[in-house]
Scaffold this motif. Sequence first.
Motif, short mmCIF file in Angstrom:
data_model
loop_
_atom_site.label_atom_id
_atom_site.label_comp_id
_atom_site.label_asym_id
_atom_site.label_seq_id
_atom_site.Cartn_x
_atom_site.Cartn_y
_atom_site.Cartn_z
N ALA A 38 0.85 -1.24 0.02
CA ALA A 38 0.09 0.20 -0.07
C ALA A 38 0.77 1.29 -0.07
O ALA A 38 0.63 2.14 -0.96
CB ALA A 38 -1.04 0.11 0.92
N PRO A 39 1.92 1.33 0.93
CA PRO A 39 2.70 2.58 0.79
C PRO A 39 3.54 2.76 -0.45
O PRO A 39 3.70 3.78 -0.97
CB PRO A 39 3.44 2.53 2.09
N LEU A 40 3.92 1.76 -1.09
CA LEU A 40 4.41 1.62 -2.14
C LEU A 40 3.57 2.02 -3.37
O LEU A 40 3.92 3.06 -4.29
CB LEU A 40 5.05 0.28 -2.73
N GLY A 84 -10.29 11.83 -5.12
CA GLY A 84 -10.22 11.47 -6.40
C GLY A 84 -9.13 10.63 -6.62
O GLY A 84 -8.83 9.26 -7.12
N LYS A 85 -7.76 10.89 -5.70
CA LYS A 85 -6.78 10.18 -5.97
C LYS A 85 -6.91 8.94 -5.22
O LYS A 85 -6.48 7.71 -5.73
CB LYS A 85 -5.82 10.80 -5.08
N PHE A 86 -7.59 8.89 -3.93
CA PHE A 86 -8.01 7.58 -3.34
C PHE A 86 -8.54 6.61 -4.19
O PHE A 86 -8.13 5.48 -4.29
CB PHE A 86 -8.65 7.83 -2.11
N LEU A 87 -9.71 6.94 -4.94
CA LEU A 87 -10.66 6.17 -5.79
C LEU A 87 -9.61 5.55 -6.72
O LEU A 87 -9.86 4.16 -7.26
CB LEU A 87 -11.64 6.90 -6.16
N GLY A 88 -8.84 6.38 -7.38
CA GLY A 88 -7.81 5.85 -8.41
C GLY A 88 -7.00 4.50 -7.92
O GLY A 88 -7.02 3.58 -8.39
N ALA A 89 -6.30 4.69 -6.60
CA ALA A 89 -5.45 3.74 -6.18
C ALA A 89 -6.41 2.64 -5.78
O ALA A 89 -6.10 1.43 -5.92
CB ALA A 89 -4.80 4.32 -4.79
N TRP A 90 -7.56 2.87 -5.37
CA TRP A 90 -8.28 1.75 -4.72
C TRP A 90 -8.96 0.90 -5.98
O TRP A 90 -8.91 -0.12 -5.96
CB TRP A 90 -9.56 2.37 -3.84
N THR A 143 -5.61 0.49 4.01
CA THR A 143 -4.23 0.75 4.24
C THR A 143 -3.65 1.83 3.19
O THR A 143 -2.65 2.41 3.35
CB THR A 143 -3.47 -0.68 3.72
N LEU A 144 -4.63 1.76 1.95
CA LEU A 144 -3.98 3.04 1.07
C LEU A 144 -4.11 4.19 1.76
O LEU A 144 -3.34 5.24 1.49
CB LEU A 144 -4.99 2.69 -0.37
N GLY A 148 5.04 5.07 6.20
CA GLY A 148 3.58 4.30 5.81
C GLY A 148 3.73 2.99 6.37
O GLY A 148 2.70 2.29 6.76
N MET A 149 5.00 2.28 5.94
CA MET A 149 5.09 0.80 6.34
C MET A 149 5.32 0.61 7.92
O MET A 149 4.61 -0.13 8.30
CB MET A 149 6.35 0.25 5.62
N VAL A 150 5.91 1.62 8.59
CA VAL A 150 6.13 1.52 9.78
C VAL A 150 4.59 1.51 10.37
O VAL A 150 4.10 0.84 11.20
CB VAL A 150 6.79 2.70 10.42
N ALA A 151 3.81 2.83 10.09
CA ALA A 151 2.61 2.79 10.55
C ALA A 151 1.56 1.57 10.41
O ALA A 151 0.93 1.29 11.45
CB ALA A 151 1.91 4.11 9.95
N LEU A 152 1.61 1.02 9.28
CA LEU A 152 0.88 -0.23 9.13
C LEU A 152 1.16 -1.27 9.82
O LEU A 152 0.42 -2.02 10.26
CB LEU A 152 1.08 -0.52 7.33
N MET A 153 2.42 -1.59 9.91
CA MET A 153 3.24 -2.69 10.56
C MET A 153 2.57 -2.64 12.20
O MET A 153 2.30 -3.42 12.79
CB MET A 153 4.69 -2.37 10.53
#
Lengths: 241, 246
Positions: free
Chosen positions: A65-67, A98-104, A146-147, A167-172
């Motif tokens: 997700a962070p990548l 809009g950006k979120f929907l694109g990634a999702w 996660t995105l 982002g990875m640290v937070a998600l971890m």
Amino acid sequence: MTSWIVFRREIAQFLTTPFAYVIGAAVLLLTGILFNRDLNISFSTKPADPALVPSILSFAMVFFAPLLTMRMFAEERREGTMELLLTAPVRELSIVLGKFLGAWAYFTLLLLFTGIYQIILVNITAPDLGHALSAYIGIWLYGGATLTVGMVFSALTENQIVAAFLGMVALMLLWLADQAGQLFSNIDVAIIFRTMSLQGHFSTSFASGLMRAEDVAFFAGIIAVMLFITAQILESQRWHG
Amino acid sequence: MTDAMIEVTRLTKRFGDRIAVDHISFSAKPGEVVGLLGPNGAGKTTTMRVLTGFLPPSEGGAKIAGHDVVTDSLNARRNVGYLPERVPVYPDMTVREYVLFWARLRGRRDARARADAVIAQVNLSERRDTLIRNLSKGMRQRLGFAQALAHDPPVLILDEPTIGIDPRQVIEVRDTVRELGRTKTVLFSTHILSEADHVCDRVVILHQGRIVAQGKPSDLKRKLRPDATLEEVFLSIIGTERGAGK
């Protein structure tokens, strides 16, 4: 409407940059290998797990997700297009949405590709499709959440590597919150940890074929709150120049 | 003053302890080309960023076409086309996709037709399907103009549009600005004074965040000496200021 325009730009960006394909290939390779292994085991010892791919992704998204989101705002800032976005007659939240929907949407596309494993499974055994569907709905929401966490860090820093790392640290941490909960014998403390954990709302419910309103609400809540925070970060950056 | 398209009133912008723009006031009428002059760091870009709604002012205010840039920001932004100093681009988009994106985002219903018209206006029609990463610097500059014009705004804010391009292109940009000034209000910044002399109806000279002079180039020159150049005017003003400051 504004979000739709940003969404189209974002999804086009995903489909035209090699990096998104690399991530996509990595996800499919990882899930493919593990699916193949599970399938081999299923012939001798245990039945194949219909929630296998979503369960793998629940951990993999901590990294993927962070990548996927790291360049989202970092790149706009580097190219200077952020200045044009923020001076266009649109609200920050519309841009963020809009950006979120694109990634999702890109993540949804990846999920659809992994559906091929389910087709293989249906052809050789009789998997519990309800269980599989529940797990897929779960990981779809989980992936969205996660995105949005990744997006917060992309908005915070101009450096893509830093954005991805944070982002990875937070998600971890969110992922481990569930593990931490298991260390406590006190049930109330364990419940608090579980409530905060992404994994806690997935592994024991969606991934077990159980769809609960509270888990859906949890992921929807995370998505809403994180998008709001991201928009606030963009807004506050105006004030700091 | 009510018919002013750009109205800046006692505008101040601080970054921490540093005052970038210090109580400046000026205005621009419809169809006027106003040059914002001053050495690097005088506060030109900051002023423009406040006018475009990118930065909020610390004190005072500004209006675009009668809309306050803080309290009525979306309407103010609807009326401005902005070309930042470094043309911001999406290198992976084609010229047409890029202009279309901004036309749509700024609410043009006829975005396709408008994008084609603007691309023709800046002479990029032959390059409309070229990826932006493959454009020369001069072409990028023209694309920047196209982007600023995408929604046909009445006010144009151009930050150093002639920086870093070759002399022929500088002349092109000058002609474009003059042309646009017939129908639009243009605020453009530069630190090249001869340029302002050629293009502007009026100039505002900024120094260390303050307005040290404003008026028609011809008036400013006459005040100093009948045959003075704008450069001499500028140096005399800045020089006095510096002397007074010490």
